[in-house]
Each structure stands twice: as C-alpha cells, then as structure tokens.
Design a protein around this motif. Structure first.
Motif, mmCIF file in Angstrom:
data_model
loop_
_atom_site.group_PDB
_atom_site.id
_atom_site.type_symbol
_atom_site.label_atom_id
_atom_site.label_comp_id
_atom_site.label_asym_id
_atom_site.label_seq_id
_atom_site.Cartn_x
_atom_site.Cartn_y
_atom_site.Cartn_z
ATOM 1 N N ASN A 42 4.012 8.259 8.323
ATOM 2 C CA ASN A 42 5.496 7.816 8.428
ATOM 3 C C ASN A 42 5.737 6.711 9.351
ATOM 4 O O ASN A 42 4.692 6.293 10.050
ATOM 5 N N GLN A 43 6.664 5.841 9.357
ATOM 6 C CA GLN A 43 7.050 4.649 10.293
ATOM 7 C C GLN A 43 7.217 5.217 11.668
ATOM 8 O O GLN A 43 7.913 6.537 11.641
ATOM 9 N N ARG A 44 7.220 4.461 12.422
ATOM 10 C CA ARG A 44 7.805 4.609 13.915
ATOM 11 C C ARG A 44 9.107 4.891 13.719
ATOM 12 O O ARG A 44 9.760 3.889 13.383
ATOM 13 N N GLU A 45 9.922 5.765 14.470
ATOM 14 C CA GLU A 45 11.470 5.912 14.320
ATOM 15 C C GLU A 45 11.738 5.990 15.698
ATOM 16 O O GLU A 45 11.138 6.812 16.634
ATOM 17 N N LEU A 46 12.923 5.820 16.148
ATOM 18 C CA LEU A 46 13.690 5.848 17.391
ATOM 19 C C LEU A 46 14.074 7.528 17.316
ATOM 20 O O LEU A 46 14.563 8.075 16.392
ATOM 21 N N VAL A 47 13.696 8.123 18.651
ATOM 22 C CA VAL A 47 13.842 9.567 18.865
ATOM 23 C C VAL A 47 15.058 9.482 19.616
ATOM 24 O O VAL A 47 16.333 10.157 19.185
ATOM 25 N N ALA A 48 15.098 8.776 20.811
ATOM 26 C CA ALA A 48 16.299 8.877 21.866
ATOM 27 C C ALA A 48 16.193 7.631 22.899
ATOM 28 O O ALA A 48 15.116 6.975 23.109
ATOM 29 N N ALA A 49 17.306 7.032 23.042
ATOM 30 C CA ALA A 49 17.353 6.069 24.038
ATOM 31 C C ALA A 49 18.426 5.950 24.986
ATOM 32 O O ALA A 49 19.341 6.654 24.712
ATOM 33 N N ILE A 50 18.213 5.456 26.183
ATOM 34 C CA ILE A 50 19.234 5.372 27.332
ATOM 35 C C ILE A 50 19.373 4.115 28.046
ATOM 36 O O ILE A 50 18.254 3.416 28.276
ATOM 37 N N THR A 51 20.548 3.726 28.191
ATOM 38 C CA THR A 51 20.752 2.299 28.600
ATOM 39 C C THR A 51 20.810 2.325 30.262
ATOM 40 O O THR A 51 20.859 3.512 30.647
ATOM 41 N N SER A 52 20.931 1.076 30.763
ATOM 42 C CA SER A 52 21.022 1.065 32.255
ATOM 43 C C SER A 52 22.463 1.801 32.919
ATOM 44 O O SER A 52 22.564 2.055 33.934
ATOM 45 N N GLY A 53 23.202 1.823 31.674
ATOM 46 C CA GLY A 53 24.718 2.258 32.029
ATOM 47 C C GLY A 53 24.562 3.909 31.611
ATOM 48 O O GLY A 53 25.732 4.417 31.720
ATOM 49 N N ASP A 54 23.474 4.355 31.432
ATOM 50 C CA ASP A 54 23.363 5.788 30.984
ATOM 51 C C ASP A 54 24.127 6.105 29.757
ATOM 52 O O ASP A 54 24.137 7.418 29.367
ATOM 53 N N SER A 55 24.165 5.408 28.840
ATOM 54 C CA SER A 55 24.603 5.565 27.505
ATOM 55 C C SER A 55 23.507 6.021 26.637
ATOM 56 O O SER A 55 22.316 5.384 26.906
#
Length: 121
Positions: A42-55
């Motif tokens: 499979n291709q690499r996929e995004l699981v989860a991300a968090i920004t500097s503003g905690d979004s």
C-alpha cells in the motif's frame, strides 16, 4: 533535526499501543506533527496530524479509536491507539513540519525511521 520514534510492537486485536516521536536538533518552531503508516503493498497514508494550534485531523478508518497529542515542551508527538484491528498493521512513521531558524522562510518536513505495529492473535 532527528526524529526518534518508539512504541511499536505486537498486540492482539482489541488491544492498545502508544507511539511516541521526539524531535531534536535545530528547532525554532514546529508547525505540525503527524503520523503516517504504510502497509505492505500500500501507499503511505496519513493517520493523524496535529497543528501548532492543536487542531487535529484523522483518517476515517481510525476516528474514535486513535488520539493524537503533542507536548510542545518536549517537541514530542504521541499517538494513542485503542481497539486495534489487524488492518492497522503497518510501519508507522512520524512526520514533523518545522523551521530550524527564525530566518527560514518555509517550514520543512522531517520523517522518522518508522516503527512497526503488528495486530495479530
């Protein structure tokens, strides 16, 4: 900049794991931190991300089961994975988008080496 990930391993379906990824080196500011995964074939996929503003942002397949968080003082991102399923088996990579100096115009992406998560009975 170095990223050190840890926390992977073998767990039974329904179990939990907590991944950690610490960034070190020349860091002026961190824009976002996240986790990606890549299963065999499979291709690499995004699981989860968090920004500097905690979004936060999650893949649909992990919503309600995984939680991403960060400790700004430690430049560390965490991924709490609950109710794990066999289809969560993959190599998990942490990603950090940061600026190394105050005069760096654009943030750059850095990747950890990956930690293996295997969900199997």
């Amino acid at each position: 900049v170095q990223l050190q990930a840890s926390g992977g391993g073998l767990v039974q379906p329904g179990g939990s794991l907590r991944l950690s990824c610490a960034a070190s080196g020349s860091i002026f500011s961190i824009n976002a931190m996240g986790w990606y995964r890549q299963a065999p074939g499979n291709q690499r996929e995004l699981v989860a991300a968090i920004t500097s503003g905690d979004s936060t942002n999650y893949a649909d397949s992990v919503k309600g089961r995984f939680t991403i968080s960060r400790d700004n003082a430690k430049n560390t991102v965490y991924l709490q994975m609950n109710s794990l399923k066999p289809e969560d088996t993959a190599v998990y990579y942490c990603n950090v988008r940061l600026r190394s100096t105050w005069y760096q115009r654009n943030a750059m992406d850095y990747w950890g080496k990956g930690t293996v998560v295997t969900v199997s009975s």
